[in-house]
Design an enzyme around this catalytic site. Structure first.
Site, PDB file in Angstrom:
ATOM      1  N   GLU A 124      32.104  27.369  58.325  1.00 37.66           N
ATOM      2  CA  GLU A 124      32.077  28.753  58.825  1.00 37.66           C
ATOM      3  C   GLU A 124      31.872  28.807  60.343  1.00 37.66           C
ATOM      4  O   GLU A 124      32.411  29.672  61.038  1.00 37.66           O
ATOM      5  CB  GLU A 124      30.979  29.541  58.104  1.00 37.66           C
ATOM      6  CG  GLU A 124      30.908  30.995  58.463  1.00 37.66           C
ATOM      7  CD  GLU A 124      32.194  31.745  58.146  1.00 37.66           C
ATOM      8  OE1 GLU A 124      32.537  31.885  56.971  1.00 37.66           O
ATOM      9  OE2 GLU A 124      32.881  32.177  59.099  1.00 37.66           O
ATOM     10  N   VAL A 127      34.851  28.351  63.667  1.00 42.48           N
ATOM     11  CA  VAL A 127      35.657  29.378  64.341  1.00 42.48           C
ATOM     12  C   VAL A 127      34.810  30.632  64.529  1.00 42.48           C
ATOM     13  O   VAL A 127      34.208  31.126  63.574  1.00 42.48           O
ATOM     14  CB  VAL A 127      36.920  29.735  63.521  1.00 42.48           C
ATOM     15  CG1 VAL A 127      37.760  30.780  64.268  1.00 42.48           C
ATOM     16  CG2 VAL A 127      37.754  28.506  63.216  1.00 42.48           C
ATOM     17  N   GLY A 129      32.027  31.049  66.201  1.00 44.58           N
ATOM     18  CA  GLY A 129      30.577  30.878  66.295  1.00 44.58           C
ATOM     19  C   GLY A 129      29.876  31.563  65.142  1.00 44.58           C
ATOM     20  O   GLY A 129      30.092  31.231  63.974  1.00 44.58           O
ATOM     21  N   GLY A 182      24.819  26.628  77.153  1.00 40.08           N
ATOM     22  CA  GLY A 182      25.153  25.912  75.908  1.00 40.08           C
ATOM     23  C   GLY A 182      26.412  26.435  75.240  1.00 40.08           C
ATOM     24  O   GLY A 182      26.611  26.219  74.043  1.00 40.08           O
ATOM     25  N   GLU A 185      32.032  23.190  75.699  1.00 39.76           N
ATOM     26  CA  GLU A 185      32.150  21.887  75.052  1.00 39.76           C
ATOM     27  C   GLU A 185      31.623  20.807  75.994  1.00 39.76           C
ATOM     28  O   GLU A 185      31.526  21.027  77.209  1.00 39.76           O
ATOM     29  CB  GLU A 185      33.626  21.602  74.739  1.00 39.76           C
ATOM     30  CG  GLU A 185      34.248  22.580  73.779  1.00 39.76           C
ATOM     31  CD  GLU A 185      33.506  22.644  72.448  1.00 39.76           C
ATOM     32  OE1 GLU A 185      33.423  21.635  71.749  1.00 39.76           O
ATOM     33  OE2 GLU A 185      32.968  23.719  72.124  1.00 39.76           O
ATOM     34  N   LYS A 200      40.928  26.283  66.922  1.00 38.76           N
ATOM     35  CA  LYS A 200      40.397  27.334  66.054  1.00 38.76           C
ATOM     36  C   LYS A 200      41.518  28.171  65.429  1.00 38.76           C
ATOM     37  O   LYS A 200      41.453  28.500  64.242  1.00 38.76           O
ATOM     38  CB  LYS A 200      39.439  28.222  66.846  1.00 38.76           C
ATOM     39  CG  LYS A 200      38.141  27.500  67.224  1.00 38.76           C
ATOM     40  CD  LYS A 200      37.348  28.288  68.253  1.00 38.76           C
ATOM     41  CE  LYS A 200      36.024  27.645  68.599  1.00 38.76           C
ATOM     42  NZ  LYS A 200      35.389  28.260  69.773  1.00 38.76           N
TER      43      LYS A 200
HETATM   44  N1  HSE Z   1      32.881  25.926  73.443  1.00 43.13           N
HETATM   45  C1  HSE Z   1      33.003  26.826  72.343  1.00 43.13           C
HETATM   46  C2  HSE Z   1      33.193  28.225  72.886  1.00 43.13           C
HETATM   47  C3  HSE Z   1      31.785  26.748  71.484  1.00 43.13           C
HETATM   48  O1  HSE Z   1      32.933  28.433  74.062  1.00 43.13           O
HETATM   49  O2  HSE Z   1      33.625  29.091  72.151  1.00 43.13           O
HETATM   50  C4  HSE Z   1      31.883  27.489  70.183  1.00 43.13           C
HETATM   51  O3  HSE Z   1      32.918  26.996  69.380  1.00 43.13           O
END
Ligand code: HSE
Length: 401
Positions: A124, A127, A129, A182, A185, A200
């Site tokens: 889950e 995609v 978050g 945070g 990636e 995604k």
């Molecule tokens: N690096 C990804 C983003 C993290 O910024 O959406 C979440 O999948």
């Protein structure tokens, strides 16, 4: 008691431990059992952190422990995540992950192994978050022919575009902020060049159409070439610039792409700003439905992983996730899709622009030395043919309303 091992104690992994601890009573009630984090696997040590007591550096401790029911992975990357996922499922344990690279590359195979072993492989968090989008797609939106999914599904780039636009923060400074928060990636190229969004949308496409859609087949343009000059026009025109990841079904053809897109306030994804993600799902019966929420970051992503843990805890020996087949779904050429395009060019290209296109309006007072216009609606191929005849093109962004 349901015993859980968390692989990776970085942003998301530590979030999983925190969500379970903070909401212990709630998740236990929903799982109908007591959720207990028995191990955390990481190569690092965490002196002073309570996790020290359950920390292991060796995956063998986890795989060989018959008491472990669920492995929740938040390491990212394909190696060793793929091996760990395979071994976990083959050992008859459930696996859930926030790792979109793993799901995009090996989802079909891992779901099949899960099925063969009467356990679950869930993702889950991979995609959107914290936004529930995977489960709704296979559990709720099953009555419809899904004709379009368009999403802002990378939090980092949406955060960057929003800050660049509203606060004039430079590209490099805002990328650094997204990393510190945070969101990004480990290698933020995956975010800014659009590859994270591509993985995604490949996952959403595979899930929706039941066959493997390879992310490598999806034409992808990131945001690294978007500048404050593009925003100068967008602001003047009351438009937003978003990184869209889209899959569309026309007849029996499926098209997919990732590209920066100018949108007006009529578009349902226009208000999706900052780290928020939004996914528009368009069904032939349902019409439009929108999913909206935190697309990256520790606790939202961990919340989605823990929702998988709860689902798996309720179905420890019962596969509830439908699979998509590994047979590859060929995508139609996204350059055949028609869009209006926003073109910026240096002033000396004015004659060619008026000859080649039928611009309703020319914007020549926004940025010195250049002008911009919207093309008529045309395929990417037609556009490329025309632009090849025109010198001085500075940037091209598609537009959707
Ligand atoms: N690096 C990804 C983003 C993290 O910024 O959406 C979440 O999948």
């Amino acid at each position: 008691m349901v015993n859980i091992a968390v692989l990776g104690y970085g942003t998301v992994g530590s979030g999983i431990v925190e969500v379970i601890k903070t909401n212990q009573k709630i998740v236990d009630a929903k799982a109908n059992d007591q959720l207990h984090v028995k191990y955390v696997l990481d190569l690092r040590d965490f002196p002073g952190d309570p996790v020290e007591e359950i920390l292991t550096h060796d995956f063998e401790d986890i795989i060989n422990d018959p008491e472990v029911d669920i492995v929740a992975e938040a390491m990212g990357g394909l190696n060793p995540a793929f091996t760990f996922a395979k071994r976990t499922l083959e050992a008859g344990k459930n696996y859930c992950t926030s790792n979109k690279a793993l799901v995009a590359a090996h989802g079909a195979e891992l779901m099949q192994i899960a099925k063969d072993n009467h356990v679950n492989f869930m993702f889950e968090a991979a995609v959107g978050g914290g936004i529930p989008i995977i489960r709704p797609l296979y559990q709720c939106l099953t009555a419809d022919d899904i004709v379009e999914i368009t999403g802002i599904i990378n939090g980092t780039t949406n955060y960057m575009l929003t800050k660049m636009n509203t606060e004039g923060v430079s590209y490099d400074a805002v990328l650094k902020q997204a990393q510190e928060l945070g969101y990004a990636e480990a290698d933020p190229t995956a975010d800014v060049e659009g590859f994270d969004a591509t993985r995604k949308i490949a996952i959403l496409s595979s899930l929706t159409y039941g066959q493997q859609v390879d992310f490598e087949d999806i034409p992808t343009t990131g945001i690294s070439k978007i500048t404050d000059k593009d925003f100068a026009y967008a602001n003047k025109l009351g438009l937003g610039i978003k990184l869209f990841a889209s899959v569309r079904k026309q007849g029996d053809k499926i098209y997919s792409y990732v590209a920066p897109t100018m949108v007006s306030d009529k578009h349902p994804l226009f208000p999706v700003n900052g780290v928020l993600n939004g996914v528009l799902v368009r069904g032939n019966m349902l019409g439009d439905t929108m999913f909206f929420g935190s697309g990256a970051g520790k606790l939202p992503t961990a919340s989605a992983v823990v929702s998988d843990i709860v689902e798996e805890a309720k179905n420890l020996k019962n596969t509830v996730l439908p699979t998509w087949t590994p047979e590859k779904r060929r995508l139609a050429d996204a350059e055949d899709l028609a869009f209006v395009y926003f073109v910026r060019a240096s002033k000396n290209a004015m004659f060619d622009a008026k000859n080649l296109f039928v611009p309703k309006e020319i914007y020549d007072d926004v940025v010195e030395g250049e002008f911009a216009f919207f093309t008529e609606k045309m395929s990417g191929k037609e556009l490329a043919e025309k632009l090849a005849k025109m010198d001085g093109v500075l940037s091209v962004i598609r537009r959707e309303d």
